[in-house]
Scaffold this motif. Structure first.
Motif, PDB file in Angstrom:
ATOM      1  N   PHE A 163      15.227  -0.785   9.178  1.00 44.24           N
ATOM      2  CA  PHE A 163      16.035  -0.203   8.100  1.00 44.24           C
ATOM      3  C   PHE A 163      15.230   0.844   7.343  1.00 44.24           C
ATOM      4  O   PHE A 163      15.721   1.939   7.050  1.00 44.24           O
ATOM      5  N   ASN A 164      13.976   0.522   7.010  1.00 45.67           N
ATOM      6  CA  ASN A 164      13.138   1.453   6.257  1.00 45.67           C
ATOM      7  C   ASN A 164      12.828   2.715   7.057  1.00 45.67           C
ATOM      8  O   ASN A 164      12.705   3.804   6.487  1.00 45.67           O
ATOM      9  N   SER A 165      12.687   2.562   8.360  1.00 47.48           N
ATOM     10  CA  SER A 165      12.388   3.735   9.192  1.00 47.48           C
ATOM     11  C   SER A 165      13.555   4.716   9.226  1.00 47.48           C
ATOM     12  O   SER A 165      13.371   5.912   9.459  1.00 47.48           O
ATOM     13  N   MET A 166      14.769   4.220   8.946  1.00 46.07           N
ATOM     14  CA  MET A 166      15.970   5.057   8.967  1.00 46.07           C
ATOM     15  C   MET A 166      16.462   5.368   7.555  1.00 46.07           C
ATOM     16  O   MET A 166      17.473   6.041   7.380  1.00 46.07           O
ATOM     17  N   GLY A 167      15.744   4.881   6.542  1.00 46.46           N
ATOM     18  CA  GLY A 167      16.235   4.974   5.178  1.00 46.46           C
ATOM     19  C   GLY A 167      16.092   6.333   4.537  1.00 46.46           C
ATOM     20  O   GLY A 167      16.667   6.590   3.486  1.00 46.46           O
ATOM     21  N   GLY A 168      15.305   7.212   5.148  1.00 44.11           N
ATOM     22  CA  GLY A 168      15.115   8.516   4.556  1.00 44.11           C
ATOM     23  C   GLY A 168      14.470   8.410   3.193  1.00 44.11           C
ATOM     24  O   GLY A 168      13.596   7.580   2.961  1.00 44.11           O
ATOM     25  N   SER A 169      14.921   9.236   2.261  1.00 45.91           N
ATOM     26  CA  SER A 169      14.291   9.303   0.950  1.00 45.91           C
ATOM     27  C   SER A 169      14.929   8.385  -0.082  1.00 45.91           C
ATOM     28  O   SER A 169      14.382   8.225  -1.172  1.00 45.91           O
ATOM     29  N   PHE A 170      16.057   7.805   0.236  1.00 37.13           N
ATOM     30  CA  PHE A 170      16.836   7.144  -0.794  1.00 37.13           C
ATOM     31  C   PHE A 170      16.586   5.643  -0.907  1.00 37.13           C
ATOM     32  O   PHE A 170      16.716   5.081  -1.986  1.00 37.13           O
ATOM     33  N   PHE A 171      16.256   4.984   0.207  1.00 38.33           N
ATOM     34  CA  PHE A 171      16.166   3.535   0.209  1.00 38.33           C
ATOM     35  C   PHE A 171      14.753   3.056   0.530  1.00 38.33           C
ATOM     36  O   PHE A 171      14.047   3.658   1.342  1.00 38.33           O
ATOM     37  N   SER A 172      14.378   1.969  -0.094  1.00 36.07           N
ATOM     38  CA  SER A 172      13.254   1.161   0.385  1.00 36.07           C
ATOM     39  C   SER A 172      13.721  -0.288   0.328  1.00 36.07           C
ATOM     40  O   SER A 172      14.385  -0.703  -0.624  1.00 36.07           O
ATOM     41  N   LEU A 173      13.422  -1.052   1.348  1.00 35.39           N
ATOM     42  CA  LEU A 173      13.880  -2.435   1.433  1.00 35.39           C
ATOM     43  C   LEU A 173      12.701  -3.357   1.663  1.00 35.39           C
ATOM     44  O   LEU A 173      11.814  -3.068   2.474  1.00 35.39           O
ATOM     45  N   SER A 174      12.674  -4.465   0.956  1.00 37.65           N
ATOM     46  CA  SER A 174      11.648  -5.483   1.161  1.00 37.65           C
ATOM     47  C   SER A 174      12.254  -6.845   0.836  1.00 37.65           C
ATOM     48  O   SER A 174      13.347  -6.938   0.270  1.00 37.65           O
ATOM     49  N   ARG A 175      11.546  -7.890   1.200  1.00 33.67           N
ATOM     50  CA  ARG A 175      11.990  -9.230   0.845  1.00 33.67           C
ATOM     51  C   ARG A 175      11.747  -9.473  -0.634  1.00 33.67           C
ATOM     52  O   ARG A 175      10.791  -8.985  -1.213  1.00 33.67           O
ATOM     53  N   LEU A 176      12.643 -10.217  -1.235  1.00 32.35           N
ATOM     54  CA  LEU A 176      12.534 -10.523  -2.655  1.00 32.35           C
ATOM     55  C   LEU A 176      11.464 -11.587  -2.876  1.00 32.35           C
ATOM     56  O   LEU A 176      11.483 -12.641  -2.244  1.00 32.35           O
ATOM     57  N   THR A 177      10.526 -11.300  -3.762  1.00 24.09           N
ATOM     58  CA  THR A 177       9.491 -12.268  -4.113  1.00 24.09           C
ATOM     59  C   THR A 177       9.769 -12.826  -5.510  1.00 24.09           C
ATOM     60  O   THR A 177      10.513 -12.241  -6.298  1.00 24.09           O
ATOM     61  N   MET A 178       9.134 -13.935  -5.815  1.00 16.53           N
ATOM     62  CA  MET A 178       9.370 -14.589  -7.093  1.00 16.53           C
ATOM     63  C   MET A 178       8.917 -13.733  -8.273  1.00 16.53           C
ATOM     64  O   MET A 178       9.416 -13.874  -9.388  1.00 16.53           O
ATOM     65  N   SER A 179       7.964 -12.837  -8.048  1.00 17.19           N
ATOM     66  CA  SER A 179       7.491 -11.992  -9.141  1.00 17.19           C
ATOM     67  C   SER A 179       8.585 -11.045  -9.633  1.00 17.19           C
ATOM     68  O   SER A 179       8.533 -10.571 -10.771  1.00 17.19           O
ATOM     69  N   GLU A 180       9.586 -10.759  -8.786  1.00 20.66           N
ATOM     70  CA  GLU A 180      10.720  -9.940  -9.207  1.00 20.66           C
ATOM     71  C   GLU A 180      11.748 -10.757  -9.973  1.00 20.66           C
ATOM     72  O   GLU A 180      12.592 -10.196 -10.677  1.00 20.66           O
TER      73      GLU A 180
END
Length: 390
Positions: A163-180
């Motif tokens: 997903f990130n490789s195709m996200g271009g400039s608009f998106f970044s995706l990661s797993r949600l961690t407890m610190s968030e």
């Protein structure tokens, strides 16, 4: 509800859109995020948490915004809003520079559909060329919480990378961690600084004061079992799932890991960790090291490095983390430590589920150094008695 000092560009687009969803203030939005995390753990249904920033309007984003860039950003945000349902949650972020969206019962497929819709609308408006002027930071920071076992989460990593490789400039995706999710006191700058200073001073003094004991243990390990190394290095899982190398005085024979598979049926913790009182892999002096927790002393150097703290949940093995249920992962939201609540409450006599609950209780505390000092003093008493160590 209105949020004071909100970014004016975020505020104007909210006024224009006339959303039916309540826009929560930052404090209440964080509380809702925590509620959805708890709900997701119960129902095993995933959700997406998306942060929207107006980076193109400041020097950290597009350095020279123009009409095309502004329209591109606006259509992108309005497209995101168009996918909001009444049950979804919208609120301000703590820095007042953006918005947060919680898309309930949503997974990576939902996010892919949003991105495709966004690109179609930009193409229809003749704004695809604006994508060539990339913002330095993504407008949309997306986090996925799956409420699955950790090993299933790890299998999802390849889809996230794709997903990130195709996200271009608009998106970044990661797993949600407890610190968030949680605003743990140790994230507050001055408390984090105090705790880190306490760790550095405490570990440094410990190394100096215990240097004769450290030298004695090192010599005793070499004499007791000369075939293996003095220091046992093992990969452990630290804060937010980051792996690091943990140091211990070696208390087992060098073929201990190979023999572990034969002994798994004799595990006495009733959970993901492996413990047995009469473990045949431990050589005689190794039992002394373990009884009085002397094998853990080299972790003072881990504390100096910053991968561990004096007080915090014990760092687990990657194989253990792979079997974690969602609520077990809470203990990975803070820096692991030498000692914590369950170490002074029965040590290895406490079953796995009990260890997890005690660690989570520590994480939910207010993070006062005075409480950490009390745990350290209790640890000395428990270690001296040697109860529950094997």
């Amino acid at each position: 509800m209105e949020q004071a000092n909100v970014n004016p560009d975020i505020g104007s687009i909210l006024d224009e859109q006339k959303l039916k969803n309540i826009v929560y203030p930052a404090r209440l939005f964080r509380a809702r995020l925590n509620e959805e995390f708890q709900r997701s753990n119960r129902t095993r249904k995933p959700f997406l948490f998306i942060k929207i920033y107006a980076h193109q309007f400041d020097i950290l984003g597009w350095s020279r915004p123009n009409e095309i860039i502004n329209k591109t950003w606006k259509i992108s945000v309005l497209t995101m809003f168009s996918h909001l349902r009444f049950i979804d949650v919208l609120g301000y972020l703590p820095d007042s520079n953006g918005l947060g969206i919680i898309l309930l019962n949503s997974d990576l497929t939902k996010l892919e559909n949003i991105r495709k819709d966004m690109l179609h609308r930009l193409n229809d408006a003749g704004l695809i060329q604006a994508l060539r002027h990339s913002p330095k930071k993504p407008i949309f920071k997306a986090y996925l919480y799956s409420a699955l076992q950790e090993k299933e989460n790890q299998e999802m990593s390849s889809r996230i990378d794709e997903f990130n490789s195709m996200g271009g400039s608009f998106f970044s995706l990661s797993r949600l961690t407890m610190s968030e999710i949680w605003q743990h006191p140790n994230k507050i700058r001055y408390r984090h600084f105090i705790k880190r200073t306490f760790d550095l001073v405490g570990a440094s003094c410990g190394i100096l004061l215990l240097s004769p004991l450290l030298l004695f243990c090192a010599l005793a390990v070499k004499v007791s079992d000369p075939k293996g190394p003095i220091i046992f290095k093992q990969t452990r899982v630290g804060k937010n799932g980051k792996e690091f190398t943990m140091y211990k005085f070696r208390s087992m024979y060098i073929d201990a890991e190979e023999r572990k598979k034969e002994l798994m049926a004799l595990n006495e913790t009733g959970g993901k960790t492996f413990k047995m009182k009469n473990d045949p892999r431990i050589y005689p002096f190794g039992r002394v090291l373990r009884k009085f927790s002397l094998d853990e002393l080299p972790q003072l150097f881990n504390i100096i490095q910053g991968s561990m703290s004096i007080v915090g949940p014990r760092p687990p093995l990657p194989s253990e983390v792979a079997e974690y249920e969602p609520w077990h992962q809470v203990r990975l939201s803070v820096t692991p430590g030498l000692t914590c609540i369950w170490q002074v409450s029965g040590r290895s006599n406490i079953p796995f589920e009990g260890q997890m609950r005690l660690d989570n209780n520590y994480i939910r505390r207010d993070g006062k150094i005075a409480d950490d000092i009390k745990l350290i003093l209790k640890t000395f008493k428990v270690v001296f008695k040697g109860d529950g160590a094997y």
